[in-house]
Design an enzyme around this catalytic site. Structure first.
Site, PDB file in Angstrom:
ATOM      1  N   THR A  62      45.863 -29.068  -2.695  1.00 51.56           N
ATOM      2  CA  THR A  62      46.054 -28.312  -1.455  1.00 51.56           C
ATOM      3  C   THR A  62      47.503 -28.490  -1.011  1.00 51.56           C
ATOM      4  O   THR A  62      48.337 -28.957  -1.780  1.00 51.56           O
ATOM      5  CB  THR A  62      45.026 -28.737  -0.385  1.00 51.56           C
ATOM      6  OG1 THR A  62      45.134 -27.864   0.743  1.00 51.56           O
ATOM      7  CG2 THR A  62      45.210 -30.172   0.062  1.00 51.56           C
ATOM      8  N   ASN A  63      47.837 -28.090   0.198  1.00 51.23           N
ATOM      9  CA  ASN A  63      49.208 -28.264   0.692  1.00 51.23           C
ATOM     10  C   ASN A  63      49.183 -28.555   2.181  1.00 51.23           C
ATOM     11  O   ASN A  63      48.118 -28.577   2.805  1.00 51.23           O
ATOM     12  CB  ASN A  63      50.056 -27.023   0.364  1.00 51.23           C
ATOM     13  CG  ASN A  63      49.503 -25.774   1.029  1.00 51.23           C
ATOM     14  OD1 ASN A  63      49.511 -25.643   2.246  1.00 51.23           O
ATOM     15  ND2 ASN A  63      48.989 -24.845   0.223  1.00 51.23           N
TER      16      ASN A  63
END
Ligand code: CTP
Ligand code: CA
Length: 224
Positions: free
Chosen positions: A33-34
């Site tokens: 994810t980020n």
């Protein structure tokens, strides 16, 4: 109270917005994810709703309350975001893509947790490209007015212009990170075929309202 006095610049308009990160599963307990907070997209959803628009917000995993009177669809992966957005797109006049969509996902999702036991070497992952949601919406026959976001760490204008052409959208909103990522204030630059214009640094809700005014103007011009 301020919200009540916002001019209803988008009355009768329907806006579709993507926001937040995506989560690409590696196995049932892990993923890629980020750090996208979703704040900018949620602020735009709120500002557009206050300006009289009907707003649909497709959100990746974020920890933010749904703005009042906004229809929210929660998704995890880029593919799910794509599959949620595409059927909705033609029913909206504007599409604002603020989501930080993962460019790649693991080619295989392991059905069970990958265990350490017995492995002599660290596992490696093959990645496969995710669909470009913004480009897909812009390519629809009944495409809404499409706005992309570009968070860049360098050469902001150059990258924003490239994205304008590559994704075939009329407007890209750029911001130079990572200093502003996740923060409450931001500086945005509007990039279109005619050039660029900076919006003064402000908190995200003020910027969202400025963007709503900008969109209202552009919709007026495109209808003429
Ligand atoms: N976007 C999208 N779907 C993707 C990737 C990006 O809808 N799979 C949208 C983003 O929401 C944003 C715009 O496209 O509005 C630009 O995203 P960005 O990540 O900056 O562009 P990329 O084409 O992925 O280029 P790069 O990451 O290499 O800079
Ligand atoms: Ca990307």
């Amino acid at each position: 109270l301020i919200a009540f006095f916002q001019p209803k610049l988008l009355a009768g308009r329907r806006l579709l917005i993507t926001a937040g990160p995506t989560f690409e599963a590696i196995d049932p307990v892990r993923g890629i994810t980020n750090h996208s907070s979703g704040k900018m997209g949620f602020a735009i959803a709120r500002a557009a709703q206050e300006a009289g628009a009907e707003v649909t917000l497709v959100a990746g995993p974020v920890h933010l309350p749904t703005p009042r009177h906004v229809r929210r669809v929660d998704v995890q992966s880029a593919q799910q975001m794509h599959d949620a957005v595409l059927p909705l797109a033609a029913q909206h006049e504007v599409f604002v893509a603020t989501a930080a969509v993962a460019d790649w996902r693991p080619a295989q999702m392991n059905a069970h947790k990958i265990k350490k036991d017995g492995k002599k070497v660290a596992p490696t992952f093959e990645l496969t490209e995710n669909p470009d949601i913004l480009a897909a919406v812009a390519a629809l026959p009944q495409a809404p007015y499409c706005v992309g976001f570009a968070a860049e760490s360098e050469h902001l204008l150059q990258h924003a212009r490239e994205k304008l052409l590559r994704k075939k959208v009329p407007l890209i909103v750029g911001n130079l990170g990572p200093a502003t990522f996740g923060r409450d204030d931001n500086t945005l630059v509007l990039v279109d075929a005619d050039g660029h214009r900076e919006l003064p640094t402000a908190d995200k809700l003020s910027l969202a309202r400025a963007l709503v005014r900008e969109l209202a103007e552009r919709l007026k011009t495109s209808a003429e």
